[in-house]
Design an enzyme around this catalytic site. Structure first.
Site, PDB file in Angstrom:
ATOM      1  CG  HIS A 104       3.252  40.002 -20.718  1.00  0.00           C
ATOM      2  ND1 HIS A 104       3.224  41.079 -19.992  1.00  0.00           N
ATOM      3  CD2 HIS A 104       3.557  40.194 -21.942  1.00  0.00           C
ATOM      4  CE1 HIS A 104       3.237  42.141 -21.002  1.00  0.00           C
ATOM      5  NE2 HIS A 104       3.583  41.466 -22.045  1.00  0.00           N
ATOM      6  CB  SER A 105       6.817  41.376 -20.426  1.00  0.00           C
ATOM      7  OG  SER A 105       7.956  42.344 -20.581  1.00  0.00           O
ATOM      8  CG  PHE A 106       9.756  41.109 -14.621  1.00  0.00           C
ATOM      9  CD1 PHE A 106      11.097  41.119 -14.771  1.00  0.00           C
ATOM     10  CD2 PHE A 106       8.890  40.831 -13.694  1.00  0.00           C
ATOM     11  CE1 PHE A 106      11.791  40.779 -13.467  1.00  0.00           C
ATOM     12  CE2 PHE A 106       9.556  40.807 -12.555  1.00  0.00           C
ATOM     13  CZ  PHE A 106      10.960  40.543 -12.207  1.00  0.00           C
ATOM     14  CG  HIS A 284       5.463  44.184 -24.573  1.00  0.00           C
ATOM     15  ND1 HIS A 284       6.372  43.116 -24.726  1.00  0.00           N
ATOM     16  CD2 HIS A 284       5.741  44.327 -23.330  1.00  0.00           C
ATOM     17  CE1 HIS A 284       6.880  42.866 -23.625  1.00  0.00           C
ATOM     18  NE2 HIS A 284       6.689  43.601 -22.708  1.00  0.00           N
TER      19      HIS A 284
END
Length: 312
Positions: A104-106, A284
């Protein structure tokens, strides 16, 4: 509903201490390593993984300086490459030669970079609201400034030697939600369960104070380098984009989606049938707030028979 309970908490030895992780499913099943977002921890997958197929072995790790993992030794900063190296260390500790990644994301960008550097080790790569490499054409003029700030911040924190601030659980939650408004109160509490330590008069953050803004740590690249990197990918890739996701979070009212469009089009062009793009409604943190919206597409992707060819 398919349910799967947490089977164990792990502590994997590394030279600066340990990497903490939690595991679900049989050790004999196909492995999936789950990588959390910036300043989050392994708890971010607690609502999603029970909805995924039971015939996989899921391990969610805390990156160094996050959650229950050890902080880096004094004098050593947190750079993107270090987190990529942690994935390699975890794979070695678990004796995994080939596995899938869910980021997820980073965590998606760490998993993506790992997949570029060690392409033969990754079967499938699932990106939750993240490109596999941090592409941001708006930031190119700022890169040296970010590198300078990162160095100066680490020096300031190490010189100050301030003890961790202890506050009430409610104060901690309000502070967390102020900086992570898309998470929601329930999920904020859940992340803080793993992200804080109880003290006599309240709680304090486990996170290493040397970790600050993501741009101080990310390896941000331009278009040419992005394409060069993804040409090395061998994995099949699923990119799940939240409609109110990263770009809505990163810049308020941002109409410039050039980077995300270029990145997506490049992945389609380079990977062809190995790339799948899905948009889902949500923000997000959709995998925490509404995990059912992403669980089915992830399940289908994991169970699909079109595996990436194993290296000879």
């Amino acid at each position: 509903m398919r349910t799967m309970g947490l089977i164990s908490e792990l502590k994997l030895a590394v030279p600066w201490g340990h990497i903490a992780a939690k595991a679900w499913g049989s050790h004999q099943a196909a492995p999936v390593l789950c990588l959390h977002g910036w300043l989050n921890n392994a708890n971010s997958f607690d609502r999603l993984i029970p909805l995924l197929p039971k015939d996989f072995h899921y391990v969610a790790m805390d990156f160094g300086g996050h959650g229950l993992s050890s902080h880096y030794s004094q004098g050593f900063p947190y750079y993107h490459q270090n987190f990529v190296s942690e994935v390699r260390r975890v794979a070695a500790a678990l004796k995994w030669n080939r596995f899938s990644l869910l980021g997820h994301s980073f965590g998606g960008t760490v998993g993506g970079m790992f997949s570029c550097i060690f392409p033969e080790m990754v079967d499938k790569l699932i990106l939750l609201d993240a490109l596999p490499v941090v592409l941001d054409t708006n930031e190119m003029d700022n890169l040296l400034t970010y590198k300078r700030r990162a160095i100066e911040h680490v020096l300031q924190v190490e010189a100050s030697r301030k003890p961790a601030q202890v506050v009430s659980p409610e104060e901690m939650l309000q502070w967390f939600l102020k900086n992570n408004s898309h998470v929601g109160e329930e999920n904020g509490k859940h992340l803080l369960q793993r992200g804080t330590t109880q003290a006599a008069t309240g709680v304090w953050l486990n996170r290493d104070r040397r970790i600050t803004l993501p741009e101080h740590c990310f390896d941000i690249v331009g278009k040419e380098l992005f394409v060069q990197y993804i040409k090395n990918l061998q994995a099949r890739i699923l990119f799940i984009k939240a409609t109110e996701g990263y770009y809505a979070l990163r810049r308020e009212n941002d109409a410039n989606r050039e980077s995300i469009m270029f990145g997506t089009n490049s992945l389609k062009s380079v990977l062809r049938e190995r790339f799948q793009y899905v948009e889902v409604p949500g923000n997000h943190y959709v995998h925490m707030n509404q995990p059912q919206l992403v669980a089915d597409v992830i399940s289908s992707f994991l169970q699909s028979k079109e595996r990436s060819p194993a290296p000879l």
